[in-house]
Design a protein around this motif. Structure first.
Motif, mmCIF file in Angstrom:
data_model
loop_
_atom_site.group_PDB
_atom_site.id
_atom_site.type_symbol
_atom_site.label_atom_id
_atom_site.label_comp_id
_atom_site.label_asym_id
_atom_site.label_seq_id
_atom_site.Cartn_x
_atom_site.Cartn_y
_atom_site.Cartn_z
ATOM 1 N N GLU A 62 -2.960 -66.030 68.675
ATOM 2 C CA GLU A 62 -1.944 -65.714 67.656
ATOM 3 C C GLU A 62 -1.782 -64.207 67.607
ATOM 4 N N PHE A 63 -0.570 -63.742 67.884
ATOM 5 C CA PHE A 63 -0.324 -62.305 67.819
ATOM 6 C C PHE A 63 -0.413 -61.843 66.363
ATOM 7 N N PRO A 64 -1.106 -60.723 66.111
ATOM 8 C CA PRO A 64 -1.090 -60.206 64.733
ATOM 9 C C PRO A 64 0.320 -59.721 64.371
ATOM 10 N N ASP A 65 0.628 -59.724 63.075
ATOM 11 C CA ASP A 65 1.966 -59.339 62.618
ATOM 12 C C ASP A 65 2.399 -57.985 63.180
ATOM 13 N N SER A 66 1.425 -57.062 63.296
ATOM 14 C CA SER A 66 1.777 -55.709 63.747
ATOM 15 C C SER A 66 2.325 -55.706 65.175
ATOM 16 N N MET A 67 2.047 -56.789 65.939
ATOM 17 C CA MET A 67 2.528 -56.831 67.329
ATOM 18 C C MET A 67 3.855 -57.571 67.461
ATOM 19 N N LEU A 68 4.344 -58.123 66.376
ATOM 20 C CA LEU A 68 5.591 -58.906 66.450
ATOM 21 C C LEU A 68 6.800 -57.969 66.361
ATOM 22 N N THR A 69 6.979 -57.179 67.393
ATOM 23 C CA THR A 69 8.092 -56.229 67.423
ATOM 24 C C THR A 69 8.896 -56.415 68.699
ATOM 25 N N ARG A 70 10.124 -55.942 68.663
ATOM 26 C CA ARG A 70 10.983 -56.019 69.839
ATOM 27 C C ARG A 70 10.348 -55.284 71.020
ATOM 28 N N ARG A 71 9.750 -54.129 70.740
ATOM 29 C CA ARG A 71 9.189 -53.289 71.803
ATOM 30 C C ARG A 71 8.087 -54.020 72.570
ATOM 31 N N MET A 72 7.278 -54.789 71.816
ATOM 32 C CA MET A 72 6.147 -55.485 72.437
ATOM 33 C C MET A 72 6.617 -56.523 73.446
ATOM 34 N N PHE A 73 7.841 -57.016 73.273
ATOM 35 C CA PHE A 73 8.332 -58.100 74.122
ATOM 36 C C PHE A 73 9.429 -57.642 75.078
ATOM 37 N N GLU A 74 9.508 -56.317 75.305
ATOM 38 C CA GLU A 74 10.661 -55.851 76.074
ATOM 39 C C GLU A 74 10.459 -55.894 77.582
ATOM 40 N N SER A 75 9.223 -56.072 78.063
ATOM 41 C CA SER A 75 9.048 -56.204 79.518
ATOM 42 C C SER A 75 7.848 -57.087 79.808
ATOM 43 N N ILE A 76 7.771 -57.554 81.049
ATOM 44 C CA ILE A 76 6.631 -58.369 81.465
ATOM 45 C C ILE A 76 5.350 -57.549 81.324
ATOM 46 N N ALA A 77 5.439 -56.247 81.647
ATOM 47 C CA ALA A 77 4.260 -55.381 81.545
ATOM 48 C C ALA A 77 3.797 -55.243 80.094
ATOM 49 N N SER A 78 4.746 -55.044 79.175
ATOM 50 C CA SER A 78 4.339 -54.848 77.774
ATOM 51 C C SER A 78 3.774 -56.148 77.189
ATOM 52 N N ILE A 79 4.331 -57.288 77.611
ATOM 53 C CA ILE A 79 3.812 -58.576 77.121
ATOM 54 C C ILE A 79 2.405 -58.808 77.684
ATOM 55 N N THR A 80 2.247 -58.533 78.979
ATOM 56 C CA THR A 80 0.938 -58.725 79.622
ATOM 57 C C THR A 80 -0.125 -57.882 78.914
ATOM 58 N N SER A 81 0.255 -56.649 78.600
ATOM 59 C CA SER A 81 -0.678 -55.770 77.915
ATOM 60 C C SER A 81 -1.020 -56.307 76.524
ATOM 61 N N ALA A 82 -0.012 -56.838 75.830
ATOM 62 C CA ALA A 82 -0.240 -57.382 74.485
ATOM 63 C C ALA A 82 -1.159 -58.593 74.545
ATOM 64 N N VAL A 83 -0.906 -59.495 75.516
ATOM 65 C CA VAL A 83 -1.741 -60.684 75.668
ATOM 66 C C VAL A 83 -3.174 -60.261 75.994
ATOM 67 N N GLY A 84 -3.303 -59.274 76.893
ATOM 68 C CA GLY A 84 -4.629 -58.765 77.266
ATOM 69 C C GLY A 84 -5.371 -58.228 76.053
ATOM 70 N N THR A 85 -4.680 -57.467 75.230
ATOM 71 C CA THR A 85 -5.297 -56.882 74.035
ATOM 72 C C THR A 85 -5.794 -57.973 73.089
ATOM 73 N N VAL A 86 -4.948 -58.978 72.859
ATOM 74 C CA VAL A 86 -5.311 -60.010 71.880
ATOM 75 C C VAL A 86 -6.424 -60.909 72.417
ATOM 76 N N THR A 87 -6.367 -61.299 73.706
ATOM 77 C CA THR A 87 -7.426 -62.178 74.245
ATOM 78 C C THR A 87 -8.753 -61.429 74.308
ATOM 79 N N GLU A 88 -8.694 -60.159 74.643
ATOM 80 C CA GLU A 88 -9.925 -59.367 74.724
ATOM 81 C C GLU A 88 -10.559 -59.234 73.336
ATOM 82 N N ALA A 89 -9.697 -58.958 72.338
ATOM 83 C CA ALA A 89 -10.202 -58.771 70.977
ATOM 84 C C ALA A 89 -10.811 -60.060 70.450
ATOM 85 N N GLY A 90 -10.246 -61.203 70.870
ATOM 86 C CA GLY A 90 -10.689 -62.479 70.310
ATOM 87 C C GLY A 90 -11.787 -63.139 71.120
ATOM 88 N N ALA A 91 -12.076 -62.630 72.347
ATOM 89 C CA ALA A 91 -12.998 -63.319 73.245
ATOM 90 C C ALA A 91 -14.439 -63.251 72.749
#
Lengths: 91, 311
Positions: A62-91
């Motif tokens: 679940e993406f935290p509210d702070s990540m629910l922005t247009r910028r976070m979803f504007e490219s495959i790279a930015s999404i990959t980085s966001a997913v990496g951040t959240v899975t790492e934090a939650g692992a």
């Protein structure tokens, strides 16, 4: 969150698959570079929401509210980085 | 900007004073009020002034009822963005025996919803919604597109609040532009000046700022972020009753959102773009009452002149 820590290449592959199915792009996602702007490529705001929800299902996160922005979803790279951040934090 | 008669900004006090003066008549339900003739005289003057902002040769004047065919609402995509704000119309569907049971429960204020069935209507959520299907029905737009003025339409938002500036049932007055993307963008820019000038003429302390709609849920945060980043929504705000200034007008650029859903195409066969400018009539009246006092006869002559032509 019990997800294993994923490597970036694996995340990118799965992100591309989610985008292919949910971003409703007028072109094939394989034609896009990782840093290409998805909104310029034709993804609408509503389609970006579908992508967000599909990513949460795909990666069981679940993406935290702070990540629910247009910028976070504007490219495959930015999404990959966001997913990496959240899975790492939650692992 | 404050005059001697200016009202405390705290909305509890402001609401109590409005009720004590008879300007608002509480109904027992939050955000639903009757108004007296003083309030209504000001609102109708604001309504006329908002109509006159557009030359009749420039804008077609169309009027629609406070209910919208459910089918149009479904086509518009409203339920995706604002499922929490819509009011749907239900009506009795049952036998004579059901009618007796319904009345028995209702007379004790119990639950009688099981005898009600959804109708083909919803409450109008914004003044511009009936405009898009009505114009699409005509076929491709004329060259240069079209502008429609809706008058003060009675709209509904399901959001009970004690803030008198957040009503559930109120009048929204809109001007709607449908046409080529560049023309629509230029129109909204022109209207941001026009709307600001109008509200400044009323001696209100106003600011124009980028804003976002109250989209529903977590996905709504994404939509709001998109809207802000692209400056698709601008609001004209002024202090009324809450801690933060309240929007009394908004300028919305929908890109091709409504055009694709309703099939609005330009004379060249391209997908049209749309924009609208909305004025919240009750909010403007409340801002005037707060700024200039509860007796319109004592308001600055420029304000009375702008509203009633008094010299």
């Amino acid at each position: 969150m019990t997800a294993d820590i994923l490597n970036e290449a694996e995340i990118t592959t799965r992100v591309r698959s989610v985008i292919r199915r949910h971003a409703r792009l007028p072109i094939d996602v394989d034609e896009l570079a990782d840093d290409a702007d998805l909104f310029q490529a034709g993804m609408t705001s509503h389609a970006s929401v579908s992508v967000m929800l599909a990513l949460e299902e795909e990666f069981d996160l679940e993406f935290p509210d702070s990540m629910l922005t247009r910028r976070m979803f504007e490219s495959i790279a930015s999404i990959t980085s966001a997913v990496g951040t959240v899975t790492e934090a939650g692992a | 900007m404050q005059t001697e008669a200016a009202i405390d900004v705290d909305h509890d006090t402001f609401l109590k004073d409005l009720i004590a003066e008879g300007l608002l008549i509480p109904s027992g339900t939050a955000g639903v009020y009757g108004t007296n003739s003083v309030f209504e005289k000001v609102r109708l003057a604001v309504d006329d002034a908002a109509t006159s902002l557009a030359d009749p040769r420039e804008a077609e004047r169309l009027r629609f009822p406070p209910v919208l065919p459910r089918r149009h609402l479904e086509t518009s995509g409203y339920l995706r963005s604002f499922p929490h704000l819509l009011g749907s119309v239900f009506a009795f569907d049952g036998s004579e025996r059901d009618a007796v049971e319904q009345e028995a429960r209702a007379s004790e204020h119990g639950d009688w919803s099981e005898f009600q069935r959804m109708t083909d209507l919803v409450l109008l959520p914004a003044a511009c919604y009936p405009v898009y299907p009505a114009i699409a029905e005509r076929g491709p737009l004329p060259p240069g597109g079209i502008t429609v003025e809706t008058g003060g339409a009675c709209v509904f938002r399901s959001e009970p609040s004690e803030d008198p500036a957040r009503l559930q049932s109120f009048h929204m007055h809109e001007h709607v532009r449908i046409g080529e993307p560049e023309a629509v963008k230029a129109w909204r820019e022109q209207w941001s000046h026009r709307a600001l000038a109008f509200l400044t003429d009323l001696r209100l302390e106003v600011f124009l700022q980028p804003a976002s709609d109250p989209f529903f849920g977590r996905s709504g945060r994404m939509l709001a972020s998109s809207q802000l980043q692209q400056e698709l929504k601008l609001e004209i705000v002024t202090p009324i009753s809450a801690d933060e200034p309240t929007a009394i007008a908004s300028l919305n650029y929908h890109q091709d959102h409504f055009a694709t859903r309703f099939g609005l195409v330009t004379s060249e066969g391209e997908m049209a773009h749309t924009a609208c400018v909305g004025f919240g009539e009750e909010r403007i009246v409340l801002a005037l009452l707060r700024t200039h006092g509860f007796d319109p006869a004592t308001w600055p002559i420029e304000v009375r002149g702008r509203l009633w032509g008094e010299a």
